[in-house]
Enzyme design. Structure first.
Site, short mmCIF file in Angstrom:
data_model
loop_
_atom_site.label_atom_id
_atom_site.label_comp_id
_atom_site.label_asym_id
_atom_site.label_seq_id
_atom_site.Cartn_x
_atom_site.Cartn_y
_atom_site.Cartn_z
CG HIS A 1 -27.27 50.27 43.63
ND1 HIS A 1 -26.98 49.78 44.88
CD2 HIS A 1 -26.36 51.25 43.39
CE1 HIS A 1 -25.94 50.43 45.38
NE2 HIS A 1 -25.55 51.34 44.50
CB CYS B 1 -25.39 54.66 44.22
SG CYS B 1 -24.37 54.51 42.74
#
Length: 182
Positions: free
Chosen positions: A135, A157
């Site tokens: 992301h 992440c």
């Protein structure tokens, strides 16, 4: 401009900024513009992440199409073992669901945990965690831009700049394999 702007609009802006002027009607459909952007960009057939180098590579036929600087989980060394360990997984996975409206600028889910990850965590009486994504930056930043660019700050992440996330989004088809290396 809102940070969670729809991807077709972003694609249109990229195309508009990069394309030479043409003698076409000013009211082109967004479908035409989006398909033109996608046709102009090569598609990756694999992603390689090298955690130690803090790099993500979009690959095609063994050659790197693009290289991006990344940020990882707060505890980047080692394979993710359980929910809340702040580690980024290592191993072979695939890209699955895409979310243009996440808390971060675009997100693409990595299919962690796989069967081995679940077994490993359960052996320890723990949950493996999940929601591992590639992301962009937070839509509502709580830290400075410099922080997000230079520190491992995620919960596990793989984070990139917003402009890099647009390229990754457009250049990775569904089910793209991703290899996350130490």
């Amino acid at each position: 401009m809102p940070r969670n702007i729809a991807v077709p609009v972003i694609a249109s802006l990229i195309l508009f900024a990069a394309a030479p002027l043409r003698a076409e009607t000013p009211l082109q459909s967004s479908a035409l513009v989006s398909s033109s952007v996608e046709a102009a960009l090569p598609l990756a057939d694999k992603i390689i992440v090298r955690k130690a180098e803090r790099k993500l590579f979009l690959m095609s036929n063994g050659a790197a199409l693009r290289t991006f600087k990344i940020a990882l989980g707060l505890r980047p060394e080692g394979h993710k073992q359980f929910e809340g360990d702040f580690r980024t997984p290592e191993g072979s996975y695939r890209l699955t669901r895409r979310n243009p409206n996440s808390e971060y600028f675009l997100s693409i889910q990595v299919d962690y945990p796989n069967e081995q990850d679940v077994k490993r965590a359960r052996k320890q009486g723990l949950r493996p965690g999940g929601a591992i994504m590639i992301h962009g930056q937070p839509n509502t930043p709580k830290k400075s831009r410099d922080y997000y660019a230079n520190v491992d700050w995620t919960e596990g992440c793989i984070a990139v700049s917003n402009s890099d996330m647009v390229e990754i989004w457009l250049m990775t088809p569904p089910d793209t394999p991703i290899e996350i290396l130490p």
